[in-house]
Design a protein around this motif. Structure first.
Motif, PDB file in Angstrom:
ATOM      1  N   UNK A  51     -23.002 -17.081  85.789  1.00 48.24           N
ATOM      2  CA  UNK A  51     -22.289 -16.724  84.825  1.00 48.24           C
ATOM      3  C   UNK A  51     -20.866 -17.232  84.916  1.00 48.24           C
ATOM      4  N   UNK A  52     -20.498 -18.001  85.979  1.00 48.39           N
ATOM      5  CA  UNK A  52     -19.171 -18.381  85.963  1.00 48.39           C
ATOM      6  C   UNK A  52     -19.108 -19.909  85.471  1.00 48.39           C
ATOM      7  N   UNK A  53     -18.108 -20.056  84.766  1.00 53.61           N
ATOM      8  CA  UNK A  53     -17.677 -21.313  84.198  1.00 53.61           C
ATOM      9  C   UNK A  53     -16.161 -21.692  84.390  1.00 53.61           C
ATOM     10  N   UNK A  54     -15.758 -22.681  85.088  1.00 54.58           N
ATOM     11  CA  UNK A  54     -14.510 -22.752  85.154  1.00 54.58           C
ATOM     12  C   UNK A  54     -13.969 -23.651  86.338  1.00 54.58           C
ATOM     13  N   UNK A  55     -12.734 -23.764  86.722  1.00 51.57           N
ATOM     14  CA  UNK A  55     -12.044 -24.284  87.754  1.00 51.57           C
ATOM     15  C   UNK A  55     -11.961 -23.760  89.201  1.00 51.57           C
ATOM     16  N   UNK A  56     -11.856 -24.377  90.240  1.00 51.57           N
ATOM     17  CA  UNK A  56     -11.628 -23.724  91.594  1.00 51.57           C
ATOM     18  C   UNK A  56     -10.176 -23.668  91.357  1.00 51.57           C
ATOM     19  N   UNK A  57      -9.917 -22.693  92.551  1.00 54.30           N
ATOM     20  CA  UNK A  57      -8.520 -22.272  92.645  1.00 54.30           C
ATOM     21  C   UNK A  57      -7.347 -23.426  92.539  1.00 54.30           C
ATOM     22  N   UNK A  58      -7.611 -24.290  93.071  1.00 53.06           N
ATOM     23  CA  UNK A  58      -6.448 -25.584  92.999  1.00 53.06           C
ATOM     24  C   UNK A  58      -7.091 -26.528  92.004  1.00 53.06           C
ATOM     25  N   UNK A  59      -7.718 -26.494  91.185  1.00 44.93           N
ATOM     26  CA  UNK A  59      -8.168 -27.080  89.954  1.00 44.93           C
ATOM     27  C   UNK A  59      -8.743 -28.490  90.096  1.00 44.93           C
ATOM     28  N   UNK A  60      -9.143 -28.623  91.343  1.00 41.40           N
ATOM     29  CA  UNK A  60     -10.006 -30.086  91.816  1.00 41.40           C
ATOM     30  C   UNK A  60     -11.090 -30.005  91.245  1.00 41.40           C
ATOM     31  N   UNK A  61     -11.915 -29.228  91.193  1.00 38.20           N
ATOM     32  CA  UNK A  61     -13.218 -29.142  90.646  1.00 38.20           C
ATOM     33  C   UNK A  61     -13.537 -28.284  89.402  1.00 38.20           C
ATOM     34  N   UNK A  62     -14.527 -28.642  88.803  1.00 40.90           N
ATOM     35  CA  UNK A  62     -14.953 -27.639  87.497  1.00 40.90           C
ATOM     36  C   UNK A  62     -16.309 -27.533  87.589  1.00 40.90           C
ATOM     37  N   UNK A  63     -16.634 -26.172  87.363  1.00 38.82           N
ATOM     38  CA  UNK A  63     -18.141 -25.796  87.374  1.00 38.82           C
ATOM     39  C   UNK A  63     -18.301 -25.622  85.899  1.00 38.82           C
ATOM     40  N   UNK A  64     -19.502 -26.489  85.228  1.00 39.84           N
ATOM     41  CA  UNK A  64     -19.998 -26.236  83.959  1.00 39.84           C
ATOM     42  C   UNK A  64     -21.017 -25.879  83.808  1.00 39.84           C
ATOM     43  N   UNK A  65     -21.310 -24.854  82.868  1.00 43.48           N
ATOM     44  CA  UNK A  65     -22.799 -24.318  82.659  1.00 43.48           C
ATOM     45  C   UNK A  65     -23.749 -25.313  82.265  1.00 43.48           C
ATOM     46  N   UNK A  66     -23.323 -26.043  81.156  1.00 42.87           N
ATOM     47  CA  UNK A  66     -24.171 -27.329  80.530  1.00 42.87           C
ATOM     48  C   UNK A  66     -24.301 -28.305  81.610  1.00 42.87           C
ATOM     49  N   UNK A  67     -25.505 -28.897  81.415  1.00 37.08           N
ATOM     50  CA  UNK A  67     -25.941 -30.056  82.309  1.00 37.08           C
ATOM     51  C   UNK A  67     -25.365 -31.416  81.817  1.00 37.08           C
TER      52      UNK A  67
END
Length: 67
Positions: A51-67
């Motif tokens: 259910x998580x979508x968003x940035x890692x703590x330092x904003x380097x990576x982004x997890x998107x739920x969309x493919x």
């Protein structure tokens, strides 16, 4: 689910410089442990959360739920 770099290139460059300075540890964290080695434990756990979508703590990576 897809993990990408932040689209803001200035953020990516700044964080990467910090990673070089800290030997691969999150530059946003004071503690230097295996849990704060990039890609940090916190974000790896967030990646595993369906259910998580968003940035890692330092904003380097982004997890998107969309493919």
């Amino acid at each position: 689910m897809k993990v990408t770099f932040n689209k803001n290139q200035a953020v990516v460059e700044t964080v990467r410089e910090g990673l070089k300075r800290t030997g691969g540890y999150c530059p946003c964290r004071l503690e230097r442990t295996e849990d704060t080695k990039c890609m940090c434990r916190e974000f790896r756990e967030q990646i595993n959360d369906p259910t998580f979508e968003g940035y890692c703590h330092c904003l380097l990576y982004y997890k998107s739920l969309d493919d």
